[in-house]
Design a protein around this motif. Structure first.
Motif, PDB file in Angstrom:
ATOM      1  N   CYS A 185       0.883  -1.169   0.000  1.00 44.38           N
ATOM      2  CA  CYS A 185       0.000   0.000   0.000  1.00 44.38           C
ATOM      3  C   CYS A 185       0.921   1.219   0.000  1.00 44.38           C
ATOM      4  O   CYS A 185       1.572   1.513   1.005  1.00 44.38           O
ATOM      5  N   GLN A 194      -0.224   4.277  -1.307  1.00 43.47           N
ATOM      6  CA  GLN A 194      -1.128   5.407  -1.107  1.00 43.47           C
ATOM      7  C   GLN A 194      -2.450   4.845  -0.614  1.00 43.47           C
ATOM      8  O   GLN A 194      -2.844   3.736  -0.977  1.00 43.47           O
ATOM      9  N   TYR A 195      -3.121   5.554   0.281  1.00 46.64           N
ATOM     10  CA  TYR A 195      -4.377   5.043   0.825  1.00 46.64           C
ATOM     11  C   TYR A 195      -5.431   4.978  -0.274  1.00 46.64           C
ATOM     12  O   TYR A 195      -5.557   5.873  -1.107  1.00 46.64           O
ATOM     13  N   ILE A 237      -5.928  -0.170   4.640  1.00 50.33           N
ATOM     14  CA  ILE A 237      -5.368   0.404   3.405  1.00 50.33           C
ATOM     15  C   ILE A 237      -6.103   1.670   2.994  1.00 50.33           C
ATOM     16  O   ILE A 237      -5.617   2.427   2.145  1.00 50.33           O
ATOM     17  N   GLN A 238      -7.275   1.919   3.599  1.00 40.08           N
ATOM     18  CA  GLN A 238      -8.025   3.146   3.329  1.00 40.08           C
ATOM     19  C   GLN A 238      -7.837   4.200   4.420  1.00 40.08           C
ATOM     20  O   GLN A 238      -8.493   5.224   4.410  1.00 40.08           O
ATOM     21  N   ASN A 239      -6.947   3.901   5.373  1.00 34.89           N
ATOM     22  CA  ASN A 239      -6.698   4.799   6.507  1.00 34.89           C
ATOM     23  C   ASN A 239      -7.960   4.993   7.346  1.00 34.89           C
ATOM     24  O   ASN A 239      -8.221   6.076   7.868  1.00 34.89           O
ATOM     25  N   LYS A 273      -2.455   2.758  12.244  1.00 34.64           N
ATOM     26  CA  LYS A 273      -2.114   3.447  11.000  1.00 34.64           C
ATOM     27  C   LYS A 273      -0.611   3.323  10.720  1.00 34.64           C
ATOM     28  O   LYS A 273       0.172   4.190  11.111  1.00 34.64           O
ATOM     29  N   LEU A 319       3.260   4.723   5.471  1.00 36.61           N
ATOM     30  CA  LEU A 319       3.389   4.337   4.068  1.00 36.61           C
ATOM     31  C   LEU A 319       4.870   4.267   3.696  1.00 36.61           C
ATOM     32  O   LEU A 319       5.673   5.044   4.196  1.00 36.61           O
TER      33      LEU A 319
END
Length: 326
Positions: free
Chosen positions: A6, A8-9, A47-49, A54, A57
């Motif tokens: 991942c 980027q979210y 992966i979507q924050n 958390k 990245l």
């Protein structure tokens, strides 16, 4: 090594498979060659924050895995290279190798395959802690399981039955309900075609369930809680629906009922000795054939995004596993 990253979210399709440097263990850590990784709903959120943990990245998602220890830190004495282990990690399991604290690794019993081990601890650990510890389930009680055909739902059915409960499983299709029956559910409710409250009245003689196990949240939470029995315990497991319910507190008062939070991940860290005993007790039931993960699909690492998409779109029954050729 290869890792599904991942960078980027976003949704699962944003994940990329790349070559990265092999991890090296610190003093209290180990490195495991991953053979299988379990897929869980928190992986979709992280992966979507949208999850409470958390990681920085870029990272590989995946919170549980099983494999073979390939390196140990200088302070690690209870594990060695070649040991078969399952491990808990907030992230990192969707890769050929993962580094984790040695304290978060557990030996895999003889006769238990890597896919079974990778699909076991997060869901069964959550349900064991929820039903045995938080709800203090007693033999003869009735347990309603919402979202019952998912990974935690199936584990809740099996554990509740092993502890002597009567289980009512609720899901949205007849296919899913048949899987629930195959895994021990005594009664079922199709909440897409049946009125949840009326069906619960009929199945419980208007007394309501003693325990409600809810990993879903959303629209069925309030009608389920309105149906709970006297001194009932409503277990808040998670919110796979995406909607956090707002339950009227007067319902708890009228039923003498409890709303009980279940945060298994924090429990394993705050109460490690009790968690260790839980693992022993659960694997004893695995050996007796009373607990067994329902693995509905296997995916190669390159198709890990598809596994997460299927999880997100509710196409998964029981557990799915990513197989890694490390």
């Amino acid at each position: 090594m290869k890792a599904l990253l991942c960078k980027q979210y976003g949704l699962p399709d944003t994940l990329v498979l790349e070559e990265v440097a092999d991890p090296q263990p610190k003093a209290d850590e180990i490195v495991v060659d991953v053979k299988a990784a379990g897929v869980n709903f928190p992986d979709v959120l992280i992966i979507q924050n949208k999850y409470q943990f958390k990681p920085e990245l870029p990272f590989a998602p995946g919170g549980e895995m099983a494999g073979i220890v390939s390196a140990v830190g200088e302070n690690v004495k209870h594990l060695k290279a070649g040991d078969r282990v399952l491990g808990l990690c907030t992230s990192g399991a969707f890769a050929e190798k993962v580094r984790l604290p040695a304290a978060r690794a557990i030996p895999v019993p003889e006769g238990v395959g890597f896919d079974t081990a990778a699909a076991f601890l997060l869901t069964y650990g959550t349900s064991w802690h929820a039903l045995k510890d938080r709800a203090e389930l007693r033999a003869g009680e009735t347990v309603l399981v919402l979202g019952a055909s998912g990974g935690v739902g199936i584990s809740a059915i099996q554990i509740a039955k092993a502890l002597g409960a009567r289980v009512i499983a609720a899901a949205s299709t007849e296919e899913k309900l048949q899987i629930c029956r195959d895994n021990g559910a005594d009664e079922t409710i199709n909440y897409a075609s049946e009125d949840l409250r009326e069906r619960l009245k009929a199945l419980t003689g208007d007394k309501g369930p003693d325990i409600i196990y809810d990993p879903v949240g959303g629209e069925y939470a309030e009608p389920a809680f309105r149906s709970i029995g006297w001194r009932g315990r409503y277990l808040v497991i998670g919110f796979a629906n995406g909607e956090i319910p707002r339950l009227p507190f007067n319902l708890a008062l009228l039923k003498g009922a409890s709303i009980v939070g279940v945060f298994w991940g924090s429990y394993t860290q705050r109460e490690p000795q009790r968690f260790a005993q839980d693992v022993k007790d659960m694997f004893a039931l695995v050996a007796e054939g009373k607990l067994r993960p329902h693995i509905s699909a296997h995916y190669p690492l390159a198709q890990g995004a598809q596994a997460l998409n299927d999880m997100m779109n509710r196409k998964v029954t029981g557990k799915v596993v990513i197989e890694v050729a490390a």
